[in-house]
Design a protein around this motif. Structure first.
Motif, mmCIF file in Angstrom:
data_model
loop_
_atom_site.group_PDB
_atom_site.id
_atom_site.type_symbol
_atom_site.label_atom_id
_atom_site.label_comp_id
_atom_site.label_asym_id
_atom_site.label_seq_id
_atom_site.Cartn_x
_atom_site.Cartn_y
_atom_site.Cartn_z
ATOM 1 N N VAL A 4 -7.077 83.527 -25.400
ATOM 2 C CA VAL A 4 -5.992 83.387 -26.370
ATOM 3 C C VAL A 4 -6.317 84.265 -27.569
ATOM 4 O O VAL A 4 -7.434 84.225 -28.103
ATOM 5 N N TYR A 5 -5.340 85.077 -27.990
ATOM 6 C CA TYR A 5 -5.514 85.970 -29.135
ATOM 7 C C TYR A 5 -4.504 85.577 -30.206
ATOM 8 O O TYR A 5 -3.303 85.490 -29.937
ATOM 9 N N PHE A 6 -4.999 85.360 -31.427
ATOM 10 C CA PHE A 6 -4.133 84.901 -32.508
ATOM 11 C C PHE A 6 -3.742 86.057 -33.419
ATOM 12 O O PHE A 6 -4.557 86.938 -33.723
ATOM 13 N N LEU A 7 -2.493 85.995 -33.858
ATOM 14 C CA LEU A 7 -1.957 87.030 -34.736
ATOM 15 C C LEU A 7 -1.265 86.393 -35.938
ATOM 16 O O LEU A 7 -0.546 85.400 -35.791
ATOM 17 N N THR A 8 -1.477 86.978 -37.104
ATOM 18 C CA THR A 8 -0.691 86.626 -38.282
ATOM 19 C C THR A 8 -0.093 87.919 -38.823
ATOM 20 O O THR A 8 -0.318 89.007 -38.262
ATOM 21 N N HIS A 9 0.630 87.816 -39.919
ATOM 22 C CA HIS A 9 1.222 89.016 -40.518
ATOM 23 C C HIS A 9 0.150 90.041 -40.892
ATOM 24 O O HIS A 9 0.398 91.251 -40.855
ATOM 25 N N ASN A 25 -9.561 91.249 -35.892
ATOM 26 C CA ASN A 25 -9.984 89.887 -35.603
ATOM 27 C C ASN A 25 -8.795 89.134 -34.996
ATOM 28 O O ASN A 25 -7.671 89.242 -35.488
ATOM 29 N N LEU A 26 -9.053 88.371 -33.935
ATOM 30 C CA LEU A 26 -7.964 87.681 -33.237
ATOM 31 C C LEU A 26 -8.230 86.185 -33.080
ATOM 32 O O LEU A 26 -7.701 85.544 -32.179
ATOM 33 N N ASP A 27 -9.060 85.594 -33.978
ATOM 34 C CA ASP A 27 -9.271 84.145 -33.928
ATOM 35 C C ASP A 27 -9.064 83.492 -35.299
ATOM 36 O O ASP A 27 -9.708 82.516 -35.644
ATOM 37 N N LYS A 33 -15.802 88.264 -35.123
ATOM 38 C CA LYS A 33 -15.625 89.034 -33.894
ATOM 39 C C LYS A 33 -14.312 89.812 -33.930
ATOM 40 O O LYS A 33 -13.286 89.299 -34.385
ATOM 41 N N THR A 34 -14.338 91.040 -33.458
ATOM 42 C CA THR A 34 -13.117 91.848 -33.383
ATOM 43 C C THR A 34 -12.874 92.308 -31.947
ATOM 44 O O THR A 34 -13.799 92.355 -31.131
ATOM 45 N N PHE A 35 -11.630 92.631 -31.665
ATOM 46 C CA PHE A 35 -11.220 93.124 -30.340
ATOM 47 C C PHE A 35 -10.479 94.442 -30.513
ATOM 48 O O PHE A 35 -9.809 94.662 -31.527
ATOM 49 N N GLU A 36 -10.573 95.267 -29.499
ATOM 50 C CA GLU A 36 -9.886 96.559 -29.542
ATOM 51 C C GLU A 36 -8.479 96.435 -28.963
ATOM 52 O O GLU A 36 -8.288 95.939 -27.858
ATOM 53 N N ILE A 37 -7.513 96.853 -29.740
ATOM 54 C CA ILE A 37 -6.117 96.904 -29.298
ATOM 55 C C ILE A 37 -5.715 98.371 -29.186
ATOM 56 O O ILE A 37 -5.973 99.168 -30.095
ATOM 57 N N ILE A 166 -4.478 73.943 -30.139
ATOM 58 C CA ILE A 166 -4.212 75.383 -30.170
ATOM 59 C C ILE A 166 -5.122 76.076 -31.182
ATOM 60 O O ILE A 166 -5.625 77.173 -30.936
ATOM 61 N N ASN A 167 -5.359 75.442 -32.326
ATOM 62 C CA ASN A 167 -6.036 76.047 -33.467
ATOM 63 C C ASN A 167 -7.518 76.306 -33.184
ATOM 64 O O ASN A 167 -8.270 75.376 -32.899
ATOM 65 N N PRO A 168 -7.984 77.557 -33.284
ATOM 66 C CA PRO A 168 -9.405 77.824 -32.998
ATOM 67 C C PRO A 168 -10.359 77.135 -33.968
ATOM 68 O O PRO A 168 -11.496 76.829 -33.608
ATOM 69 N N TRP A 169 -9.903 76.847 -35.179
ATOM 70 C CA TRP A 169 -10.751 76.175 -36.161
ATOM 71 C C TRP A 169 -10.952 74.690 -35.834
ATOM 72 O O TRP A 169 -11.801 74.032 -36.435
ATOM 73 N N SER A 170 -10.177 74.170 -34.895
ATOM 74 C CA SER A 170 -10.295 72.764 -34.496
ATOM 75 C C SER A 170 -11.046 72.583 -33.181
ATOM 76 O O SER A 170 -11.172 71.473 -32.683
ATOM 77 N N ARG A 171 -11.550 73.663 -32.633
ATOM 78 C CA ARG A 171 -12.100 73.657 -31.267
ATOM 79 C C ARG A 171 -13.224 72.641 -31.078
ATOM 80 O O ARG A 171 -13.348 72.011 -30.028
ATOM 81 N N GLU A 172 -14.066 72.455 -32.119
ATOM 82 C CA GLU A 172 -15.214 71.554 -31.974
ATOM 83 C C GLU A 172 -14.808 70.107 -31.733
ATOM 84 O O GLU A 172 -15.613 69.298 -31.296
#
Length: 286
Positions: A4-9, A25-27, A33-37, A166-172
């Protein structure tokens, strides 16, 4: 499990300014961590091969109050419409907005500092047990567990629970360890626990107009019952010194806590709440 890759404005704007390849960054800045687009013409290609049209990225770039995610070849808004409208808001970390009302403080402090202020008020430690009455996105439960406590947290609203998943900050919350999540109404769930089950209670309820029963003396007596002798309570109230329909809400909360048996009841201004404790022995007063 699909990535899952997250996007904001913020990320969408960076993509639109890129020429060929760009790392983002997509989380939601949970990590560095960064990903190449890769940009090819009118499409952006994500690491899993998903192709997203430029027009979609342009719409995201114009929406500074929502979170989007790319999963299984599609692009989705992190929002749920039903009896109300729920969505993740791209603060860092994200908060939930329900019918236009944000769950966390986002003006004076960010949601993470807001959480730390609340947890610091009772400072749960290694090996202690914590009852977190109203989970939300789970930041309080996660913060307490990071300090070595075992946490039971309760969430009534299935839509909030879904956004937390859904939220990566809630994963734990959902990866095992020291947090147990219960879906239910804290007013009822608290009755299941034995006397003296917890060292700490963190009570961060919805506003009074939405959940008045969670501000009642009856509920406070249950919180008192499930605390161990000497146990600590933090109760978020909000807006210190401000009046709610002509009444000082914090003052009323403090009076009812004392009636329920709590001692050491006092305001904690930086956390917009009240702390109290259960006496070490019956009849103790402080």
């Amino acid at each position: 499990m699909d990535e899952v890759y997250f996007l904001t404005h913020r990320e969408a704007t960076r993509l639109l300014l890129s020429g060929g390849k760009v790392r983002v960054n997509l989380d939601l800045r949970k990590t560095n961590k960064t990903f190449e687009i890769t940009r090819e013409g009118e499409e952006f290609i994500f690491p899993d091969g998903t192709k997203v049209e430029k027009s979609v990225i342009e719409r995201i770039a114009k929406d500074d109050s929502s979170v989007y995610f790319v999963k299984s070849g599609g692009v989705y808004k992190a929002a749920i419409a039903g009896e109300g409208y729920y969505k993740l808001v791209p603060t860092i970390p994200p908060t939930i907005e329900i019918n236009g009302i944000r769950m966390h403080r986002t003006k004076e402090v960010n949601p993470l500092q807001d959480t730390r202020n609340k947890v610091n008020a009772v400072n749960p430690g290694e090996g202690e047990t914590v009852f977190d009455t109203c989970m939300g996105l789970g930041y309080t439960a996660i913060e307490a567990s990071k300090r070595g406590a075992y946490v039971i947290t309760v969430e009534k609203d299935p839509n909030v629970l879904e956004l937390a998943k859904i939220n990566p900050w809630s994963r734990e919350l959902f990866t095992g360890g020291k947090v147990q999540v219960i879906q239910g109404d804290a007013f009822e769930v608290v009755k299941r626990f034995k006397d003296g089950s917890f060292d700490v209670v963190i009570h961060d309820p919805p506003r009074f107009s939405l959940a008045g029963e969670l501000y009642s003396e009856e509920f406070y007596r249950e919180l008192f019952r499930v605390l161990k002798p000497g146990g600590r309570l933090f109760h978020y109230v909000g807006n210190p010194g401000k009046k709610y329909r002509g009444k000082d809400l914090q003052k009323g909360v403090m009076e009812r806590l004392r009636k329920a048996g709590f001692v050491g009841v006092k305001r904690v201004e930086e956390a917009l709440g009240v702390v109290a404790r259960k006496p070490e022995r019956d009849g103790a007063v402080s």
